[in-house]
Design a protein around this motif. Structure first.
Motif, PDB file in Angstrom:
ATOM      1  N   ASP B   4       0.865  -1.183   0.000  1.00  0.00           N
ATOM      2  CA  ASP B   4       0.000   0.000   0.000  1.00  0.00           C
ATOM      3  C   ASP B   4       0.894   1.224   0.000  1.00  0.00           C
ATOM      4  O   ASP B   4       1.418   1.650   1.023  1.00  0.00           O
ATOM      5  N   ARG B   5       1.087   1.772  -1.182  1.00  0.00           N
ATOM      6  CA  ARG B   5       2.024   2.883  -1.311  1.00  0.00           C
ATOM      7  C   ARG B   5       1.429   4.211  -0.858  1.00  0.00           C
ATOM      8  O   ARG B   5       2.080   5.246  -0.893  1.00  0.00           O
ATOM      9  N   THR B   6       0.152   4.206  -0.498  1.00  0.00           N
ATOM     10  CA  THR B   6      -0.454   5.486  -0.107  1.00  0.00           C
ATOM     11  C   THR B   6      -0.162   5.838   1.342  1.00  0.00           C
ATOM     12  O   THR B   6      -0.397   6.950   1.775  1.00  0.00           O
ATOM     13  N   ILE B   7       0.333   4.852   2.100  1.00  0.00           N
ATOM     14  CA  ILE B   7       0.611   5.134   3.513  1.00  0.00           C
ATOM     15  C   ILE B   7       2.110   5.347   3.693  1.00  0.00           C
ATOM     16  O   ILE B   7       2.899   4.429   3.524  1.00  0.00           O
ATOM     17  N   ALA B   8       2.450   6.544   3.987  1.00  0.00           N
ATOM     18  CA  ALA B   8       3.867   6.835   4.202  1.00  0.00           C
ATOM     19  C   ALA B   8       4.256   6.426   5.614  1.00  0.00           C
ATOM     20  O   ALA B   8       3.442   6.492   6.531  1.00  0.00           O
TER      21      ALA B   8
END
Lengths: 439, 428
Positions: B4-8
């Motif tokens: 999940d690349r949207t959670i930094a």
């Protein structure tokens, strides 16, 4: 929204200097199954780290019609991917206290990220996103095309060297793509197509075409874990095609002239020299210093200090996977013609070939090289760039640590030999940039 | 594995950095030696700093030539011998001249410091200003000036500073052919005697330093006795500055591009608004993601780069926006710059943008202290500008403390559109 992505904690840090010099054993390497290679050097001197991504793609991979594309991707890589939209690469990085840059040469495109140590995972997310899913949006392409055209105009307007070197390169190379300016021809920049861009990206931005260097206040295990998590899933797209064209030996002097609104002539001499990694590299590099490094160097002393035949002079030896050029550049003094300056430079080169150098003078430039080496290795950025450069151009980062010894082994005979071998009239291209009024 | 690349990932923002302290020793002759001892490589930087910049000169150009003549010959060595002596040990000599100060700077391997120090001492105390060296230096300076004069960017910055401070002011003076060719050698010699040879100075030594290096400095630079008098900032009449805010246009028909400069006089690091103005400037044009870059480069593609900067000198400072654009975009670019300043003055900066800028500035500051030389550069500012020792320790804290309201107020207070001077070289 960005603010939701960032959990901010505050902490205090102190600067502490690492006292020990690094060694080859301190550099840890691993290669992911998709072929992406990592070099990691821990350096805890400041609470920051960097990531340098060396892509083996540059102007040498281009052909007529698509010149400048390598450099254009240096711009497009910041213009949005699947997860991080246009300009988000910069914004997210800046929000995490980091910054970035990139450079393109005839041989490589290098992306450089600098960040505070706790942002390492963010950097992996950003880099993996654009490598796997770069967006080549047509509106972005048009805007960036204008930026690159402006970059080209600014460079040519403010740098006489740019003007003359483009011409000399294009004359010295008749077949090899080193003939192309890295920024590209203006007409090509204006006419790249969407398909050109997509093909180029798919061809060259494959994980097995990259070497990644991480230096700073991080651990090898952190890097390995994040590389496996974010980079390893990126599929390999196959190795890019090799550059097959070999420039045939130059068999006669070539000359070229152009004009600009300048006050005194500029001249540029270029000699073909072997690829970086060749056994003559260290001798040529020291010869490079002997000619124009410091006021006591041959050309500066004879042309700028003892006479005023030139107001400035420098030289440049281009790195290359393939044989490239050794440049000697001079700006004529007041009232000095291009011909007079050229004769004076050639007289110095002839004297060097005939008389060579003594041990004492050679030791002088070896000391300079050692000093340059230590200064570069002072910073985490210098370390990352040097490790990557040696890995890519010499095939082994360990050669970086051997460099002081290899420079030390060069003898006066080596200098004389390489000067005689490469600095011949037949191997030379001469460019004149003359004031408009002299036409 | 799906990602999940949207959670930094969480990360921490740098809140405070402690600048390593400088150690100060007084040499036998009373000269202060400031030491920054750190680093892993066996290299050092020696810097002898004189109150001898353009601020102190009585004739334009005298300070520049006085400094540059140091390596043209001494009582014992010719120019060629001096160059050879530095080059032989791989040392790099820089004769660094600014509007405020003049410095003799040498980078060398630590082991060669004892070789370099007597040479440095000789340059400072025994320069002879030989005629040939003088003529050569003047010719080279003239040629370099002519080469630079061909560049719009060079002309624009020079003309801009002249517009702000006046052509008679040390911060507004630029090199001209006339000044280079008419300067008398005696004027440079006078400056040398008054402000370099017979003047006390500061020494800054940075890098890998041990007892041997300190002793070497003391036994060379620490031996010479100075006269009681010292160089003082002379109060000079720098001439009137035009109040006109009329735009300056230097038309160059052959140019493809225009160099634009827009800005005004500002203040020094001592000013209470200094840190907050840095934040204001950063938002406008201080970093890659700035508003000017977004608007003029990213959205409109008018330029390769545009930036703004708060420049601080010893006695004053100035704010400057600079860019190069195609001639036909000059007016559009100027209009957009002014529009961005107006927005900064009227609309509070959003939380997200402000936080980004603060984080960026903190990260950049932390990364700028990588070497002993970097630390020495910061310490030098504290020493020379008489700033409190914790000035840079408070840097990040002050940046973080800047509010959106303050940014807006400072933009109104310091960037009023009718207070800005405009210089364009190229065309409109």
């Amino acid at each position: 929204m960005l603010k939701k992505l960032v959990i901010i904690c505050l902490f205090c840090i102190s600067y502490c200097a690492l006292q020990a010099q690094s060694s080859p054993e301190d550099v840890k390497t691993f290669t992911l199954p998709n072929g992406m290679k990592f070099l990691v050097l821990e350096d805890h001197s400041i609470p920051t780290a960097n990531m340098y991504l060396f892509w083996k793609v540059g102007a040498r991979n281009e052909v007529h019609g698509i010149t400048g594309l390598s450099h254009f991707f240096e711009h497009m890589m910041f213009n949005g991917a699947k997860t991080y939209g246009p300009k988000q690469f910069d914004r997210v990085m800046e929000a995490s206290g980091g910054s970035n840059n990139a450079y393109t040469t005839e041989n490589v495109t290098v992306y450089t990220d600098w960040f505070q140590k706790d942002a390492l995972e963010t950097i992996f997310k950003l880099e993996s996103d654009r490598i796997e899913n770069l967006s080549i949006d047509s509106a972005m392409v048009e805007s960036e095309r204008g930026v690159v055209l402006s970059e080209r105009s600014t460079g040519l307007e403010n740098s006489n060297y740019r003007v003359i070197s483009e011409l000399v390169k294009a004359t010295a190379f008749q077949e090899h793509p080193y003939m192309f300016p890295v920024i590209g021809f203006e007409s090509d920049i204006k006419s790249w197509t969407q398909q050109d861009l997509e093909n180029y990206f798919k061809t060259y931005y494959s994980p097995n075409n990259a070497t990644v260097v991480v230096v700073g206040d991080v651990t090898v295990e952190q890097v390995r874990q994040l590389a496996n998590q974010y980079m390893a899933p990126i599929p390999t797209r196959g190795m890019p095609p090799k550059v097959r064209t070999v420039e045939p030996p130059q068999n006669g002097e070539r000359r070229v002239v152009t004009y600009k609104d300048i006050t005194t002539p500029n001249i540029l001499l270029a000699y073909h020299t072997p690829e970086t990694g060749h056994e003559d590299y260290y001798a040529l590099d020291l010869l490079n210093n002997l000619l124009t490094s410091g006021n006591s160097s041959h050309l500066v002393k004879s042309l700028v200090m003892d006479t005023t035949l030139a107001s400035q002079g420098f030289r440049f030896m281009g790195d290359g996977f393939d044989p490239n050029l050794f440049y000697i550049y001079g700006i004529a003094g007041d009232g000095v013609s291009a011909e007079t300056l050229e004769k004076a430079i050639l007289a110095q080169i002839d004297a060097l070939i005939k008389n060579g150098v003594d041990e004492r003078e050679l030791q002088k430039v070896k000391n300079q090289k050692l000093m340059e080496f230590y200064r570069t290795m002072q910073t985490i950025n210098g370390k990352a760039n040097s490790l990557g450069t040696y890995e890519v151009f010499f095939g082994d980062y360990r050669r970086l640590y051997d460099a002081p010894k290899l420079y030390e082994e060069v003898t006066p005979d080596d200098i004389k030999r390489v000067a005689a071998r490469y600095f011949t009239a037949r191997n030379r291209t001469v460019g004149y940039l003359l004031p408009e009024k002299s036409e | 594995m799906s990602i999940d690349r949207t959670i930094a990932p969480p990360f921490r923002v740098i809140e405070r950095i402690h600048l390593p302290p400088v150690e100060t020793i007084t040499l036998k002759n009373g000269l202060p030696l400031h030491l920054v001892n750190s680093g892993e490589q066996p290299v050092v930087r020696l810097e002898c700093i004189f109150e001898a910049g353009a601020w102190y000169e009585t004739t334009p150009g005298a300070s520049y030539f006085a400094l540059k003549m140091l390596s043209e010959g001494t009582a014992s060595h010719t120019s060629a011998e001096i160059s050879e002596a530095f080059d032989r040990v791989g040392a790099f000599l820089e004769l660094s001249h600014t509007s405020d100060r003049a410095s003799v700077v040498v980078y060398c391997l630590s082991r060669f410091l004892p070789v370099v120090l007597p040479l440095v001492q000789e340059l400072i105390a025994e320069a002879t200003f030989p005629d040939k060296g003088w003529d050569d230096l003047r010719n080279i300076t003239l040629q370099n000036h002519r080469v630079n004069w061909e560049k719009n960017a060079y002309r624009a910055t020079g003309r801009f500073r002249e517009q702000l401070f006046g052509s008679g002011h040390p911060y507004g003076r630029t090199q001209t052919e006339e000044r280079i060719t008419t300067l008398e050698k005696e004027k440079a010699i006078e400056h040398y005697r008054a402000h370099i040879c017979n003047s006390r100075y500061r020494i800054l030594l940075a890098g890998k330093i041990g007892e041997d290096e300190i002793r070497a400095v003391d036994t060379t630079l620490g031996q010479r006795v100075f006269p009681d008098s010292n160089s003082e900032s002379v109060h000079l009449d720098f001439g009137a500055v035009s109040d006109s805010r009329e735009p300056v246009l230097i038309d160059r028909p052959d140019s493809i591009q225009s160099s634009i400069r827009l800005g005004k006089r500002l203040f020094t690091r001592h000013h209470p608004d200094y840190f907050k103005m840095l934040v204001t400037n950063e938002i406008l044009g201080g970093y890659f993601g700035s508003r000017l870059m977004k608007n003029i480069r990213e959205e409109k593609g008018l330029t390769y780069g545009i930036s703004s900067r708060v420049n601080t000198l010893w006695h004053e400072g100035y704010f400057m926006i600079g860019t190069d654009v195609k001639k036909e975009f000059t007016q559009q670019t100027l209009d957009e710059i002014r529009k961005e300043i107006e927005i900064l003055q009227t609309v509070p900066v959003g939380k997200e943008e402000l936080q980004t800028v603060k984080n960026f500035m903190a990260g950049e500051f932390a990364g700028s202290l990588n070497t002993a030389f970097d630390v020495a550069d910061r310490q030098k500012i504290l020493i020379l500008e008489d700033l409190p020792a914790d000035f840079f320790d408070r840097y990040i804290e002050q940046i973080h403390a800047t509010s959106a309201q303050e940014v807006m107020e400072l933009a109104q207070k310091h960037l009023a559109l009718d207070s800005l001077s405009e210089v364009v070289v190229g065309g409109k």
